[in-house]
Design a protein around this motif. Structure first.
Motif, PDB file in Angstrom:
ATOM      1  N   ASN A 118      67.856  61.965  43.883  1.00  0.00           N
ATOM      2  CA  ASN A 118      66.513  61.481  44.168  1.00  0.00           C
ATOM      3  C   ASN A 118      66.135  60.487  43.069  1.00  0.00           C
ATOM      4  OD1 ASN A 118      63.679  61.179  44.322  1.00  0.00           O
ATOM      5  ND2 ASN A 118      63.413  63.248  45.129  1.00  0.00           N
ATOM      6  N   ALA A 119      65.704  59.283  43.450  1.00  0.00           N
ATOM      7  CA  ALA A 119      65.388  58.231  42.476  1.00  0.00           C
ATOM      8  C   ALA A 119      64.292  58.650  41.496  1.00  0.00           C
ATOM      9  CB  ALA A 119      64.966  56.959  43.202  1.00  0.00           C
ATOM     10  N   GLN A 120      63.486  59.640  41.864  1.00  0.00           N
ATOM     11  CA  GLN A 120      62.405  60.080  40.989  1.00  0.00           C
ATOM     12  C   GLN A 120      62.895  61.004  39.876  1.00  0.00           C
ATOM     13  OE1 GLN A 120      59.369  60.190  44.797  1.00  0.00           O
ATOM     14  NE2 GLN A 120      59.246  61.850  43.324  1.00  0.00           N
ATOM     15  N   TYR A 121      64.111  61.546  40.026  1.00  0.00           N
ATOM     16  CA  TYR A 121      64.641  62.507  39.056  1.00  0.00           C
ATOM     17  C   TYR A 121      66.116  62.168  38.808  1.00  0.00           C
ATOM     18  CZ  TYR A 121      60.595  64.850  41.101  1.00  0.00           C
ATOM     19  OH  TYR A 121      59.350  65.129  41.596  1.00  0.00           O
ATOM     20  N   LEU A 122      66.372  61.205  37.936  1.00  0.00           N
ATOM     21  CA  LEU A 122      67.743  60.736  37.730  1.00  0.00           C
ATOM     22  C   LEU A 122      68.456  61.618  36.699  1.00  0.00           C
ATOM     23  CD1 LEU A 122      67.024  56.892  37.696  1.00  0.00           C
ATOM     24  CD2 LEU A 122      67.882  58.292  39.594  1.00  0.00           C
ATOM     25  N   PRO A 123      69.586  62.220  37.087  1.00  0.00           N
ATOM     26  CA  PRO A 123      70.264  63.215  36.233  1.00  0.00           C
ATOM     27  C   PRO A 123      71.186  62.585  35.191  1.00  0.00           C
ATOM     28  CG  PRO A 123      71.434  63.013  38.304  1.00  0.00           C
ATOM     29  CD  PRO A 123      70.274  62.056  38.377  1.00  0.00           C
ATOM     30  N   PHE A 124      70.645  61.663  34.405  1.00  0.00           N
ATOM     31  CA  PHE A 124      71.458  60.970  33.414  1.00  0.00           C
ATOM     32  C   PHE A 124      70.724  60.932  32.079  1.00  0.00           C
ATOM     33  CE2 PHE A 124      72.243  58.884  37.562  1.00  0.00           C
ATOM     34  CZ  PHE A 124      73.582  59.240  37.731  1.00  0.00           C
TER      35      PHE A 124
END
Length: 246
Positions: A118-124
């Motif tokens: 999800n673009a709102q929660y980027l896992p990086f």
């Protein structure tokens, strides 16, 4: 935060938008590329080529393509970064990501990573990427401001954000043609080719609800970017915004 948002021209519960958008792209995934060619008369390929040329991506860079769908940008980024670079093709929709993987394999493009996100929660981690791109995806994001802040966070200083999206034309003649085409022709073609008139009605409506060029530029700057410019393509029907993290 307001508990309602727009899904096309309808007001819906904010929590429901993501699943509604998912339904649209689940439905159109297998015919997405064909429909893009038909609906844009092939122009989407020129818009994407311009985006790649504007990216300054070089050998060894790390690139994240958000809402990358069927992989058009990821294919070209992979060629630019070379063996020492990394390209991640991401999409919130598993069906679209599957089409992207299939498309890249069919074209002999390997070494690309695939992540559903999800673009709102980027896992990086912060300061990870040299370039982040999103083509024709930002208008489907529920909280665009949060997504832009996340894109800013994961870019390295000096990193580049590329947003390719439908926008607003100043030409009254072009606007009249575009409105007629979008609401009378596009959904009908969606019904004929993709067997889904409603999804293409939504896509036409979602374009009209998207922020205009100056508003989106301000949003990019407010997300923390030190610089943002945009270039109108096809008379402003499409615009490419380029932000730099300073």
């Amino acid at each position: 935060m307001d508990n309602t948002t727009h899904f096309g021209f309808k007001d819906v519960a904010t929590d429901d938008k993501q699943s509604l958008v998912k339904g649209v792209f689940d439905s159109v995934a297998s015919k997405y590329d064909l429909m893009n060619d038909v609906l844009s008369f092939g122009a989407h390929r020129l818009w994407k080529r311009y985006t790649i040329a504007s990216s300054n991506v070089k050998t060894g860079d790390k690139v994240l393509d958000i809402a990358g769908g069927t992989g058009d940008l990821a294919i070209e980024f992979r060629k630019k970064v070379g063996e020492s670079g990394q390209v991640i093709l991401s999409d919130i929709n598993a069906a679209m990501l599957g089409e992207g993987r299939k498309n890249l394999i069919n074209q002999g493009i390997f070494g690309v990573d695939y992540i559903q996100l999800n673009a709102q929660y980027l896992p990086f981690e912060s300061n990870t990427f040299d370039c982040v791109s999103i083509a024709f995806g930002l208008r489907n994001v529920t909280d665009k401001d949060q997504a832009l802040r996340e894109m800013h966070r994961i870019l390295k200083p000096g990193g580049c954000l590329l947003i390719l999206e439908f926008s607003k034309t100043d030409s009254e003649l072009l606007k009249k043609f575009y409105d007629f085409y979008s609401f009378n022709v596009m959904p009908k073609l969606g019904g004929i080719i993709a067997d889904d008139e409603d999804s293409y009605q939504y896509l036409a409506e979602s374009i009209r609800k998207h922020p205009d060029q100056e508003t989106l530029k301000d949003m990019v700057l407010e997300a923390g970017f030190g610089f943002c410019e945009y270039h109108n393509l096809s008379g402003g029907i499409v615009a490419l915004h380029k932000g730099i993290k300073t």
